[in-house]
Design a protein around this motif. Sequence first.
Motif: not given
Length: 334
Positions: A69-76, A93-101, A65-67
């Motif tokens: 958002g703009s850096k996630v694709l590059k950093n993780k 897949v047809n859809a994606f579900v996340s309870a994360g950031n 939750m501290h990451d």
Amino acid sequence: MKIALDAMGGDHAPEAVVHGALEALNSDSSLEITLLGNEKDITPLLTSNDPNRISVIPTTEVVSMHDHGSKVLKNKPNSSLVRGIELMKNGEVNAFVSAGNTGAMLTAATLSLGRIEGARRPALGAYIPTGIGGKIICDVGANPDAKPKHLMQFAVMASLYLDHIENVKEPKIGLINIGSEPGKGSELYKEAFDLLQNEFPTFVGNVESRNIFNSEADVLICDGFVGNTLIKFAEGWISFFSNLFKEGIKEKVTYKLGAKMLLPVFDSINSKYDYEEHGGSPLLGVNGVCIVAHGSSNSKAIKNSILLAKKCVEEKLIEDIKAGLSEHMENNVS
């Protein structure tokens, strides 16, 4: 129907996420679920008795939750969140579900999947039950800063979403504001009022927050700062009132006796307004079905988020939003 699920996202991951996936599979035989996350954490939660329609894709990184958002694709890039969105991008897949950031979900989905043609800003539309039917509040967190034309697009997308989940045709639209009279609020809301009034025959005007539940408006529009504040206050109030009720019962024996009669009513009301019963919120405006579940989702909330994702795909929510925005294309230039 193939759904990707971020097994590492949320306060109670991976246990609640995996259990929610299994509950969804047991309730719907047409589902296939791919769990993404730390295989060593996920595998012990699965047994030989589990449906064979579940699979695991190992990932080595977790978006916290501290990451940023703009850096996630590059950093993780090997995180469960990023890899799940990649599965959608590749058509696996047809859809994606996340309870994360939420911020990471918004940025990764927008950059990887792109926006629906005509959409200027993605938005989160939250479903709220009321005594006179469900409503949608949009935006509830994706856009703390917005322009009047963005709010107009939120109205288009949220109206179509409500049609999909409640079958409400031509829903009435209201603008959340500090007063019901025209001319109230900041310049953003004054301009948005004029735009919504000119654009939608079903626009009913400004709606004060105290009237959200009993307003004639089916779709309530605001910027993400206002919407997120409202939603989180409501969640906090429900939790506070519930605890206050329980503590009050302990004070006297007569209260305990009365509580036995009132408890079924209280539980029914609590269940009706509990986010767990309704799953997450779709990220409206991105070119794919992405459901943002509540950070503290339990297994029931995850299950219902998966079922919501399936419904959005089956009823072609993305295609309908694209068509709806095209009707208002002349207003879509920011």
